[in-house]
Structures are given as C-alpha cells and as structure tokens.
Design a protein around this motif. Structure first.
Motif, PDB file in Angstrom:
ATOM      1  N   ASP A 209      22.317   6.325  36.791  1.00  0.00           N
ATOM      2  CA  ASP A 209      21.669   5.926  35.540  1.00  0.00           C
ATOM      3  C   ASP A 209      21.263   7.141  34.712  1.00  0.00           C
ATOM      4  OD1 ASP A 209      21.890   3.275  36.209  1.00  0.00           O
ATOM      5  OD2 ASP A 209      19.735   2.886  36.367  1.00  0.00           O
ATOM      6  N   LEU A 210      20.742   8.160  35.374  1.00  0.00           N
ATOM      7  CA  LEU A 210      20.125   9.304  34.706  1.00  0.00           C
ATOM      8  C   LEU A 210      20.800  10.592  35.145  1.00  0.00           C
ATOM      9  CD1 LEU A 210      16.445   8.233  35.466  1.00  0.00           C
ATOM     10  CD2 LEU A 210      17.638   7.895  33.289  1.00  0.00           C
ATOM     11  N   ASP A 211      20.988  11.504  34.189  1.00  0.00           N
ATOM     12  CA  ASP A 211      21.529  12.828  34.509  1.00  0.00           C
ATOM     13  C   ASP A 211      20.433  13.890  34.532  1.00  0.00           C
ATOM     14  OD1 ASP A 211      24.253  11.977  34.651  1.00  0.00           O
ATOM     15  OD2 ASP A 211      24.254  11.860  32.454  1.00  0.00           O
ATOM     16  N   PHE A 212      19.423  13.739  33.689  1.00  0.00           N
ATOM     17  CA  PHE A 212      18.291  14.664  33.691  1.00  0.00           C
ATOM     18  C   PHE A 212      17.118  13.983  33.009  1.00  0.00           C
ATOM     19  CE2 PHE A 212      20.224  15.417  29.585  1.00  0.00           C
ATOM     20  CZ  PHE A 212      19.193  15.786  28.731  1.00  0.00           C
ATOM     21  N   LEU A 213      15.933  14.566  33.184  1.00  0.00           N
ATOM     22  CA  LEU A 213      14.714  14.076  32.550  1.00  0.00           C
ATOM     23  C   LEU A 213      14.098  15.198  31.722  1.00  0.00           C
ATOM     24  CD1 LEU A 213      13.109  12.193  35.588  1.00  0.00           C
ATOM     25  CD2 LEU A 213      14.213  11.140  33.593  1.00  0.00           C
ATOM     26  N   GLU A 214      13.340  14.797  30.705  1.00  0.00           N
ATOM     27  CA  GLU A 214      12.637  15.760  29.864  1.00  0.00           C
ATOM     28  C   GLU A 214      11.172  15.373  29.777  1.00  0.00           C
ATOM     29  OE1 GLU A 214      13.830  17.196  25.590  1.00  0.00           O
ATOM     30  OE2 GLU A 214      12.291  15.623  25.421  1.00  0.00           O
ATOM     31  N   CYS A 215      10.278  16.355  29.918  1.00  0.00           N
ATOM     32  CA  CYS A 215       8.846  16.079  29.775  1.00  0.00           C
ATOM     33  C   CYS A 215       8.208  17.117  28.870  1.00  0.00           C
ATOM     34  CB  CYS A 215       8.147  16.037  31.139  1.00  0.00           C
ATOM     35  SG  CYS A 215       7.888  17.650  31.892  1.00  0.00           S
ATOM     36  N   ALA A 216       7.038  16.760  28.337  1.00  0.00           N
ATOM     37  CA  ALA A 216       6.210  17.689  27.580  1.00  0.00           C
ATOM     38  C   ALA A 216       5.236  18.340  28.553  1.00  0.00           C
ATOM     39  CB  ALA A 216       5.453  16.961  26.480  1.00  0.00           C
ATOM     40  N   PRO A 217       5.285  19.651  28.755  1.00  0.00           N
ATOM     41  CA  PRO A 217       4.377  20.294  29.716  1.00  0.00           C
ATOM     42  C   PRO A 217       2.910  19.977  29.446  1.00  0.00           C
ATOM     43  CG  PRO A 217       6.069  21.842  29.029  1.00  0.00           C
ATOM     44  CD  PRO A 217       6.228  20.618  28.162  1.00  0.00           C
ATOM     45  N   GLU A 218       2.549  19.872  28.154  1.00  0.00           N
ATOM     46  CA  GLU A 218       1.150  19.613  27.800  1.00  0.00           C
ATOM     47  C   GLU A 218       0.612  18.331  28.438  1.00  0.00           C
ATOM     48  OE1 GLU A 218       2.935  21.765  24.192  1.00  0.00           O
ATOM     49  OE2 GLU A 218       3.589  20.432  25.797  1.00  0.00           O
ATOM     50  N   ASN A 219       1.499  17.371  28.673  1.00  0.00           N
ATOM     51  CA  ASN A 219       1.073  16.083  29.219  1.00  0.00           C
ATOM     52  C   ASN A 219       0.936  16.099  30.740  1.00  0.00           C
ATOM     53  OD1 ASN A 219       1.072  14.963  26.649  1.00  0.00           O
ATOM     54  ND2 ASN A 219       3.164  14.195  26.815  1.00  0.00           N
ATOM     55  N   TRP A 220       1.301  17.217  31.381  1.00  0.00           N
ATOM     56  CA  TRP A 220       1.320  17.262  32.845  1.00  0.00           C
ATOM     57  C   TRP A 220       0.591  18.455  33.437  1.00  0.00           C
ATOM     58  CZ3 TRP A 220       3.223  13.084  35.389  1.00  0.00           C
ATOM     59  CH2 TRP A 220       4.005  12.188  34.643  1.00  0.00           C
ATOM     60  N   ILE A 221       0.471  19.539  32.685  1.00  0.00           N
ATOM     61  CA  ILE A 221      -0.223  20.730  33.201  1.00  0.00           C
ATOM     62  C   ILE A 221      -1.664  20.363  33.562  1.00  0.00           C
ATOM     63  CG2 ILE A 221      -1.187  22.969  32.511  1.00  0.00           C
ATOM     64  CD1 ILE A 221       1.406  23.472  30.964  1.00  0.00           C
ATOM     65  N   GLY A 222      -2.061  20.740  34.739  1.00  0.00           N
ATOM     66  CA  GLY A 222      -3.436  20.488  35.180  1.00  0.00           C
ATOM     67  C   GLY A 222      -3.643  19.167  35.875  1.00  0.00           C
ATOM     68  N   LEU A 223      -2.657  18.282  35.840  1.00  0.00           N
ATOM     69  CA  LEU A 223      -2.800  17.008  36.533  1.00  0.00           C
ATOM     70  C   LEU A 223      -2.546  17.197  38.023  1.00  0.00           C
ATOM     71  CD1 LEU A 223      -1.025  14.362  34.262  1.00  0.00           C
ATOM     72  CD2 LEU A 223      -3.464  14.802  34.505  1.00  0.00           C
ATOM     73  N   GLY A 224      -3.368  16.551  38.823  1.00  0.00           N
ATOM     74  CA  GLY A 224      -3.185  16.604  40.265  1.00  0.00           C
ATOM     75  C   GLY A 224      -3.011  15.219  40.836  1.00  0.00           C
ATOM     76  N   GLY A 225      -3.163  15.118  42.143  1.00  0.00           N
ATOM     77  CA  GLY A 225      -3.132  13.820  42.789  1.00  0.00           C
ATOM     78  C   GLY A 225      -1.804  13.122  42.663  1.00  0.00           C
ATOM     79  N   LEU A 226      -1.863  11.797  42.488  1.00  0.00           N
ATOM     80  CA  LEU A 226      -0.661  10.979  42.481  1.00  0.00           C
ATOM     81  C   LEU A 226       0.261  11.320  41.321  1.00  0.00           C
ATOM     82  CD1 LEU A 226       0.932   8.675  43.774  1.00  0.00           C
ATOM     83  CD2 LEU A 226      -0.417   7.064  42.391  1.00  0.00           C
ATOM     84  N   TRP A 227      -0.321  11.608  40.126  1.00  0.00           N
ATOM     85  CA  TRP A 227       0.533  11.946  38.981  1.00  0.00           C
ATOM     86  C   TRP A 227       1.386  13.173  39.294  1.00  0.00           C
ATOM     87  CZ3 TRP A 227       1.227   8.221  35.824  1.00  0.00           C
ATOM     88  CH2 TRP A 227       0.185   7.384  35.411  1.00  0.00           C
ATOM     89  N   ALA A 228       0.759  14.212  39.838  1.00  0.00           N
ATOM     90  CA  ALA A 228       1.487  15.434  40.158  1.00  0.00           C
ATOM     91  C   ALA A 228       2.548  15.173  41.224  1.00  0.00           C
ATOM     92  CB  ALA A 228       0.516  16.512  40.633  1.00  0.00           C
ATOM     93  N   GLU A 229       2.226  14.344  42.199  1.00  0.00           N
ATOM     94  CA  GLU A 229       3.182  14.040  43.263  1.00  0.00           C
ATOM     95  C   GLU A 229       4.401  13.295  42.708  1.00  0.00           C
ATOM     96  OE1 GLU A 229       1.106  11.870  46.239  1.00  0.00           O
ATOM     97  OE2 GLU A 229      -0.312  13.495  46.681  1.00  0.00           O
ATOM     98  N   ARG A 230       4.154  12.375  41.799  1.00  0.00           N
ATOM     99  CA  ARG A 230       5.273  11.608  41.239  1.00  0.00           C
ATOM    100  C   ARG A 230       6.167  12.496  40.371  1.00  0.00           C
ATOM    101  NH1 ARG A 230       2.866   5.975  38.969  1.00  0.00           N
ATOM    102  NH2 ARG A 230       5.059   5.295  39.170  1.00  0.00           N
ATOM    103  N   LEU A 231       5.537  13.378  39.595  1.00  0.00           N
ATOM    104  CA  LEU A 231       6.336  14.302  38.792  1.00  0.00           C
ATOM    105  C   LEU A 231       7.151  15.225  39.685  1.00  0.00           C
ATOM    106  CD1 LEU A 231       7.196  15.652  36.141  1.00  0.00           C
ATOM    107  CD2 LEU A 231       5.133  17.053  36.297  1.00  0.00           C
ATOM    108  N   GLN A 232       6.538  15.744  40.737  1.00  0.00           N
ATOM    109  CA  GLN A 232       7.245  16.642  41.640  1.00  0.00           C
ATOM    110  C   GLN A 232       8.430  15.940  42.289  1.00  0.00           C
ATOM    111  OE1 GLN A 232       6.211  20.054  42.084  1.00  0.00           O
ATOM    112  NE2 GLN A 232       8.326  20.075  42.819  1.00  0.00           N
ATOM    113  N   ALA A 233       8.245  14.686  42.662  1.00  0.00           N
ATOM    114  CA  ALA A 233       9.333  13.939  43.285  1.00  0.00           C
ATOM    115  C   ALA A 233      10.485  13.730  42.311  1.00  0.00           C
ATOM    116  CB  ALA A 233       8.816  12.598  43.795  1.00  0.00           C
ATOM    117  N   LEU A 234      10.177  13.425  41.051  1.00  0.00           N
ATOM    118  CA  LEU A 234      11.237  13.219  40.069  1.00  0.00           C
ATOM    119  C   LEU A 234      11.942  14.533  39.724  1.00  0.00           C
ATOM    120  CD1 LEU A 234       9.574  10.594  37.710  1.00  0.00           C
ATOM    121  CD2 LEU A 234      11.683  10.272  39.023  1.00  0.00           C
ATOM    122  N   SER A 235      11.186  15.626  39.616  1.00  0.00           N
ATOM    123  CA  SER A 235      11.817  16.902  39.282  1.00  0.00           C
ATOM    124  C   SER A 235      12.632  17.452  40.446  1.00  0.00           C
ATOM    125  CB  SER A 235      10.772  17.924  38.828  1.00  0.00           C
ATOM    126  OG  SER A 235       9.917  18.315  39.884  1.00  0.00           O
ATOM    127  N   ALA A 236      12.354  16.968  41.668  1.00  0.00           N
ATOM    128  CA  ALA A 236      13.194  17.320  42.808  1.00  0.00           C
ATOM    129  C   ALA A 236      14.474  16.487  42.829  1.00  0.00           C
ATOM    130  CB  ALA A 236      12.417  17.129  44.112  1.00  0.00           C
TER     131      ALA A 236
END
Length: 268
Positions: A18-45
């Motif tokens: 379905d997807l070849d790559f994802l794009e995010c705005a760093p401002e919306n994710w920098i400094g976030l921890g916990g579940l949000w950070a884990e989900r982003l890390q899983a998708l970027s992996a």
C-alpha cells in the motif's frame, strides 16, 4: 502518505504494497515520548521516512532558531530520514504566525532566503529541499514566481520539493500557465513531489487545504511532471476530512499508476 496521528491506526494496519514511504513534520513529534514515540519508531522502522518542516521560516527576518535546527537534525538521524524539506516562505517574526506567508519576489529576498538555506544545510550537514508554496497575494513581484524559485535554488544550491497542487492553485490565483511553470523547472533539482486536494472558493480563487480528494487537473499536472522529470517519489497529502482508508488507498494507487506509466530518463 503523510503521517498524521488520525491515520496511525490505518497506517499500522496497511497491507504490504500500500505504502512506499511516509512523511512527517518533525515539529509534531519532537519531544513526544511514550506510546506516540513507540508508534512512530515502529513505522519509521517499517517504511522509509521523509520529514517536511513547518517552522524554520526560511524567508523570515528573525534569526534562525539554531537550537531547534539541532533538534531537527537529531530527529532526522534517529529515524534515518531520507529527505528533509521546508517551505519557501516565512512563518515567524517575534513569534510564530501559524501560517506560511508569501515572500516578495525580489533579488534581495533571493539572497536573504538562499543564505538562510545555506546556513540550515551547513548546520544539518545535509542538503535540504524547499517547497513551492500556495499564495493568495504577492507582496512585491519584481520577477515571476518561477524566476524567483530558480534563483533561490541556484543561489542556495538546494533541491526542490515540487508541490503539483500548489502549482495549480497559484496558476489559477495569479493567472499564469501551470504547465509552463513545470516545464521551466530544472529536473536535477526535483527530488520529491506532493499532490493534494484544495477548496474552490471561486473559479478564480483556489485555497490549498489538503482536505479533499485530488482533482483531475492536478492528476494531469502530475503526469506532465513525471514525463518532464521522470518519476520522482510522490506523496499524497491529507490533513483533515479523512475519508475511509480504502479511498486514500485508491488515491495512492492512482499516484503509483502515474509514476509507473511515466517515461524514465536521465535528469537534464
């Protein structure tokens, strides 16, 4: 696909292919921890990640926020981001203005903006791309938008993220030829493209919203751009009014069909 928090469940469940790559705005994710950070890390992996900034204010008059640029650099390294882009505009003065505001198309603005892009590239230790933005007025136009864009790219020695929808919006709003704008761009600078939907305020005024489906004239411009430059990684932007994922997947499939049908050629 643009990585929005409202789409996280769908993106995590997306089928292979379905997807070849994802794009995010760093401002919306920098400094976030916990579940949000884990989900982003899983998708970027799972998928290559590109980053598209919102707040550097490349054309602004206030000094660049060097501490923030360093935070962005750390974020890019953490997620192995393959591209970092920002907007060819300004968005701050004494504080953030929460909009992407138009630059004057002047030689002075070219030199000022290009110098700041060079400063960002030197600070990050990597090339960046700048995006042509949608506008509704021009503060001062001593040159065309195309000539201004070409001058900044050459002076800063940076790349271009070509937003095809923004070309369509600006061509309507300012009365120029969208096809001629695309034909005037240097292929070797175009590293990525965006498509999105917009809102028709009137036949002469289009508002860039990322809140609706891509329309046929924008698909046609994407075909032209692919024929002109050869296929480039292309992102579907959707920021609100999210339809069922099946509709987004069909738009992604349309992007893929256009890229696959385009001729491959050497950049010129």
């Amino acid at each position: 696909m643009g990585l929005r928090r409202a789409l996280l469940d769908d993106l995590e469940r997306a089928a292979p292919g379905d997807l070849d790559f994802l794009e995010c705005a760093p401002e919306n994710w920098i400094g976030l921890g916990g579940l949000w950070a884990e989900r982003l890390q899983a998708l970027s992996a799972r998928y290559p990640l590109t980053c598209h900034g919102l707040s550097l204010s490349l054309g602004g008059s206030a000094p660049l926020d060097l501490a923030f640029i360093d935070q962005v650099g750390a974020f890019l390294r953490q997620h192995n981001a393959v591209l970092y882009s920002e907007h060819l505009s300004y968005c701050s003065d004494d504080g953030h203005l929460y909009d992407l505001l138009p630059l004057p198309f002047t030689d002075e603005a070219v030199r000022h903006t290009a110098a700041r892009i060079v400063q960002v590239q030197d600070r990050l230790g990597r090339r960046i791309a700048v995006e042509n933005v949608s506008t509704y007025l021009t503060p001062h136009a001593a040159m065309s938008e195309l000539d201004f864009t070409l001058a900044v790219l050459a002076e800063a020695d940076c790349d271009l993220l070509l937003d095809v929808n923004n070309v369509y919006v600006n061509a309507t709003n300012h009365g120029y030829d969208a096809a001629a704008f695309i034909d005037g761009l240097p292929a070797e600078r175009v590293v990525c493209m965006h498509v999105a939907g917009h809102y028709d305020e009137s036949p002469q005024l289009k508002i860039d919203t990322h809140g609706g489906p891509v329309i046929d004239p924008v698909w046609a411009l994407l075909r032209q751009a692919c024929a002109r430059f050869s296929p480039r990684p292309t992102l579907l932007e959707r920021d609100f009014n999210f339809p069922p994922y099946a509709e987004l997947r069909e738009e992604l499939a349309q992007v893929r069909r256009i890229l696959q049908q385009a001729p491959h050629r050497e950049a010129a």
